[in-house]
Write a protein that holds these residues in place. Structure first.
Motif, PDB file in Angstrom:
ATOM      1  N   TRP A 131      37.850  43.870  44.296  1.00  0.00           N
ATOM      2  CA  TRP A 131      37.178  44.462  43.142  1.00  0.00           C
ATOM      3  C   TRP A 131      37.114  43.419  42.039  1.00  0.00           C
ATOM      4  CZ3 TRP A 131      35.274  49.503  42.116  1.00  0.00           C
ATOM      5  CH2 TRP A 131      35.308  50.362  43.221  1.00  0.00           C
ATOM      6  N   ILE A 132      35.927  43.187  41.511  1.00  0.00           N
ATOM      7  CA  ILE A 132      35.731  42.257  40.413  1.00  0.00           C
ATOM      8  C   ILE A 132      35.997  43.014  39.113  1.00  0.00           C
ATOM      9  CG2 ILE A 132      34.124  40.695  39.277  1.00  0.00           C
ATOM     10  CD1 ILE A 132      32.455  40.746  41.886  1.00  0.00           C
ATOM     11  N   VAL A 133      36.884  42.472  38.273  1.00  0.00           N
ATOM     12  CA  VAL A 133      37.249  43.134  37.017  1.00  0.00           C
ATOM     13  C   VAL A 133      37.144  42.125  35.879  1.00  0.00           C
ATOM     14  CG1 VAL A 133      38.997  44.479  35.791  1.00  0.00           C
ATOM     15  CG2 VAL A 133      38.877  44.589  38.309  1.00  0.00           C
ATOM     16  N   GLY A 134      36.360  42.457  34.870  1.00  0.00           N
ATOM     17  CA  GLY A 134      36.235  41.577  33.715  1.00  0.00           C
ATOM     18  C   GLY A 134      36.578  42.301  32.438  1.00  0.00           C
ATOM     19  N   THR A 135      36.966  41.541  31.415  1.00  0.00           N
ATOM     20  CA  THR A 135      37.177  42.119  30.091  1.00  0.00           C
ATOM     21  C   THR A 135      36.544  41.227  29.045  1.00  0.00           C
ATOM     22  OG1 THR A 135      38.807  43.264  28.710  1.00  0.00           O
ATOM     23  CG2 THR A 135      39.395  41.054  29.440  1.00  0.00           C
ATOM     24  N   SER A 136      35.935  41.853  28.033  1.00  0.00           N
ATOM     25  CA  SER A 136      35.306  41.138  26.928  1.00  0.00           C
ATOM     26  C   SER A 136      34.330  40.086  27.471  1.00  0.00           C
ATOM     27  CB  SER A 136      36.386  40.521  26.029  1.00  0.00           C
ATOM     28  OG  SER A 136      35.846  40.042  24.830  1.00  0.00           O
ATOM     29  N   ARG A 137      34.485  38.824  27.065  1.00  0.00           N
ATOM     30  CA  ARG A 137      33.551  37.805  27.541  1.00  0.00           C
ATOM     31  C   ARG A 137      33.608  37.660  29.064  1.00  0.00           C
ATOM     32  NH1 ARG A 137      33.938  32.000  24.666  1.00  0.00           N
ATOM     33  NH2 ARG A 137      34.508  33.413  22.938  1.00  0.00           N
ATOM     34  N   GLY A 138      34.722  38.061  29.661  1.00  0.00           N
ATOM     35  CA  GLY A 138      34.824  38.032  31.118  1.00  0.00           C
ATOM     36  C   GLY A 138      33.904  39.029  31.798  1.00  0.00           C
ATOM     37  N   THR A 139      33.405  40.048  31.057  1.00  0.00           N
ATOM     38  CA  THR A 139      32.456  40.981  31.679  1.00  0.00           C
ATOM     39  C   THR A 139      31.119  40.311  31.955  1.00  0.00           C
ATOM     40  OG1 THR A 139      31.680  41.851  29.533  1.00  0.00           O
ATOM     41  CG2 THR A 139      33.526  43.001  30.597  1.00  0.00           C
ATOM     42  N   ILE A 140      30.799  39.264  31.194  1.00  0.00           N
ATOM     43  CA  ILE A 140      29.575  38.506  31.473  1.00  0.00           C
ATOM     44  C   ILE A 140      29.694  37.860  32.845  1.00  0.00           C
ATOM     45  CG2 ILE A 140      28.113  36.593  30.734  1.00  0.00           C
ATOM     46  CD1 ILE A 140      29.031  37.119  27.865  1.00  0.00           C
ATOM     47  N   SER A 141      30.837  37.215  33.094  1.00  0.00           N
ATOM     48  CA  SER A 141      31.080  36.588  34.396  1.00  0.00           C
ATOM     49  C   SER A 141      31.120  37.619  35.514  1.00  0.00           C
ATOM     50  CB  SER A 141      32.416  35.834  34.369  1.00  0.00           C
ATOM     51  OG  SER A 141      32.415  34.796  33.430  1.00  0.00           O
ATOM     52  N   ALA A 142      31.827  38.733  35.276  1.00  0.00           N
ATOM     53  CA  ALA A 142      32.005  39.741  36.324  1.00  0.00           C
ATOM     54  C   ALA A 142      30.681  40.359  36.723  1.00  0.00           C
ATOM     55  CB  ALA A 142      32.977  40.808  35.841  1.00  0.00           C
ATOM     56  N   ALA A 143      29.852  40.710  35.736  1.00  0.00           N
ATOM     57  CA  ALA A 143      28.548  41.289  36.040  1.00  0.00           C
ATOM     58  C   ALA A 143      27.661  40.279  36.759  1.00  0.00           C
ATOM     59  CB  ALA A 143      27.871  41.773  34.759  1.00  0.00           C
ATOM     60  N   ALA A 144      27.669  39.030  36.277  1.00  0.00           N
ATOM     61  CA  ALA A 144      26.851  37.995  36.924  1.00  0.00           C
ATOM     62  C   ALA A 144      27.278  37.781  38.368  1.00  0.00           C
ATOM     63  CB  ALA A 144      26.952  36.692  36.138  1.00  0.00           C
ATOM     64  N   MET A 145      28.576  37.811  38.625  1.00  0.00           N
ATOM     65  CA  MET A 145      29.063  37.631  39.991  1.00  0.00           C
ATOM     66  C   MET A 145      28.614  38.790  40.880  1.00  0.00           C
ATOM     67  SD  MET A 145      32.960  37.025  41.337  1.00  0.00           S
ATOM     68  CE  MET A 145      33.287  36.748  43.090  1.00  0.00           C
ATOM     69  N   ALA A 146      28.678  40.017  40.361  1.00  0.00           N
ATOM     70  CA  ALA A 146      28.246  41.173  41.150  1.00  0.00           C
ATOM     71  C   ALA A 146      26.760  41.096  41.483  1.00  0.00           C
ATOM     72  CB  ALA A 146      28.549  42.458  40.395  1.00  0.00           C
ATOM     73  N   ILE A 147      25.995  40.442  40.623  1.00  0.00           N
ATOM     74  CA  ILE A 147      24.552  40.297  40.838  1.00  0.00           C
ATOM     75  C   ILE A 147      24.239  39.131  41.770  1.00  0.00           C
ATOM     76  CG2 ILE A 147      22.380  39.690  39.678  1.00  0.00           C
ATOM     77  CD1 ILE A 147      23.594  41.135  37.163  1.00  0.00           C
ATOM     78  N   GLN A 148      24.919  38.016  41.578  1.00  0.00           N
ATOM     79  CA  GLN A 148      24.504  36.774  42.229  1.00  0.00           C
ATOM     80  C   GLN A 148      25.323  36.380  43.455  1.00  0.00           C
ATOM     81  OE1 GLN A 148      23.512  33.457  39.547  1.00  0.00           O
ATOM     82  NE2 GLN A 148      23.844  34.837  37.812  1.00  0.00           N
ATOM     83  N   VAL A 149      26.581  36.778  43.535  1.00  0.00           N
ATOM     84  CA  VAL A 149      27.434  36.396  44.666  1.00  0.00           C
ATOM     85  C   VAL A 149      27.512  37.596  45.611  1.00  0.00           C
ATOM     86  CG1 VAL A 149      29.679  35.537  45.387  1.00  0.00           C
ATOM     87  CG2 VAL A 149      28.726  34.816  43.187  1.00  0.00           C
ATOM     88  N   LEU A 150      26.660  37.597  46.587  1.00  0.00           N
ATOM     89  CA  LEU A 150      26.547  38.750  47.475  1.00  0.00           C
ATOM     90  C   LEU A 150      27.486  38.575  48.658  1.00  0.00           C
ATOM     91  CD1 LEU A 150      22.662  39.149  47.420  1.00  0.00           C
ATOM     92  CD2 LEU A 150      24.356  40.180  45.903  1.00  0.00           C
ATOM     93  N   SER A 151      28.444  39.474  48.774  1.00  0.00           N
ATOM     94  CA  SER A 151      29.418  39.379  49.858  1.00  0.00           C
ATOM     95  C   SER A 151      29.912  40.777  50.209  1.00  0.00           C
ATOM     96  CB  SER A 151      30.612  38.521  49.428  1.00  0.00           C
ATOM     97  OG  SER A 151      31.680  38.639  50.354  1.00  0.00           O
ATOM     98  N   PRO A 152      30.016  41.076  51.494  1.00  0.00           N
ATOM     99  CA  PRO A 152      30.578  42.370  51.894  1.00  0.00           C
ATOM    100  C   PRO A 152      32.042  42.513  51.516  1.00  0.00           C
ATOM    101  CG  PRO A 152      30.275  40.937  53.805  1.00  0.00           C
ATOM    102  CD  PRO A 152      29.603  40.273  52.658  1.00  0.00           C
ATOM    103  N   ALA A 153      32.683  41.413  51.137  1.00  0.00           N
ATOM    104  CA  ALA A 153      34.087  41.475  50.720  1.00  0.00           C
ATOM    105  C   ALA A 153      34.248  42.166  49.375  1.00  0.00           C
ATOM    106  CB  ALA A 153      34.665  40.065  50.639  1.00  0.00           C
TER     107      ALA A 153
END
Length: 259
Positions: A131-153
């Motif tokens: 599970w990808i979890v971000g907080t504050s500025r880390g939510t930018i990274s977390a959302a971008a990863m969910a969009i761009q890094v596609l993995s069944p993991a």
């Protein structure tokens, strides 16, 4: 491109260097791009149910590792023991070559390549869902990863104290949220006074998540004794005084996502 990087970097990550290993957690330097090492804190939970990959806010990083624990004061970093106690392995994304993470670079291909390589490294540590979890500025990274890094993991996404101000570079509502096809929890403090992270703007995230199979907005109240900058970790923005409650609510939802 990032999907290809995820596959290609699987072997690269086998060469991760454990530079400070303790009885509990361990600090690793993971080769994520040519001539780039990204620090990762890793700690396994007994009988874990899943792994959380944490993206702290601010300039990123998790502080020094002292006696097997990350010492940073960020909400997610200081809450790592609570994730572990509730049965989740913890991986904390650090800094590439020690470089601070700003706003703009958190959605850039280089950062996503680092995130993909760290995910591959984490999967070598444990085959459990991530599970990808971000907080504050880390939510930018977390959302971008969910969009761009596609993995069944990757099993889902949790955004806490999200950057929602549209004028802020990389703000979560400005990203291609309709590309996210994962369960998503948006968790926010009602009294968050940070100008980038107003609770009243969180519905903008929800409306953008048109293809998420499950999505939940939780605006909470509680905690005590906020101090310092309203955008910093010891204020309502960082769920001060209610860390255990926050992690309990987040992990309960991860175990059984529902609207």
């Amino acid at each position: 491109m990032v999907r290809r990087l995820l596959c290609a970097l699987g072997l690269l990550c086998t060469q991760a260097f454990g530079i400070a290993v303790h009885a509990e957690g361990a600090l690793f330097e993971v080769p994520t791009r040519e001539n780039v090492l990204t620090t990762v804190f890793w700690e396994a939970a007994p009988d874990a149910k899943a792994t959380v990959l944490l993206f702290p806010g601010g300039a990123g990083g998790f502080g020094k590792v002292v006696d097997g624990k990350a010492s940073g004061g960020n909400f997610l970093v200081r809450s790592a023991p609570d994730f572990l106690a509730r049965g989740f392995n913890v991986a904390i994304f650090g800094r590439p070559n020690g470089t601070e993470l700003g706003w703009v670079e958190r959605t850039e291909p280089e950062h996503m390549a680092d995130a993909a390589a760290v995910l591959a490294f984490v999967r070598q540590k444990s085959s459990l869902p991530v599970w990808i979890v971000g907080t504050s500025r880390g939510t930018i990274s977390a959302a971008a990863m969910a969009i761009q890094v596609l993995s069944p993991a990757v099993a889902g996404l949790v955004l806490t104290s999200s950057v929602v101000r549209h004028a802020t570079p990389g703000a979560v509502p400005r990203q291609d949220l309709q590309a996210i096809r994962l369960p998503v929890l948006v968790y926010h403090h009602a009294r968050d006074a940070c100008k980038h992270c107003q609770a009243s703007d969180t519905p903008l995230i929800m409306s953008g998540l048109s293809n998420a199979p499950v999505k939940k907005l939780m605006v909470v109240d509680g905690g005590a004794n906020p101090v310092g900058d309203v955008c910093a970790a010891r204020h309502w923005h960082g769920f001060i005084g209610m860390e255990q409650q926050a992690i309990a609510q987040i992990t309960d939802w991860i175990k059984a996502p529902q609207q």
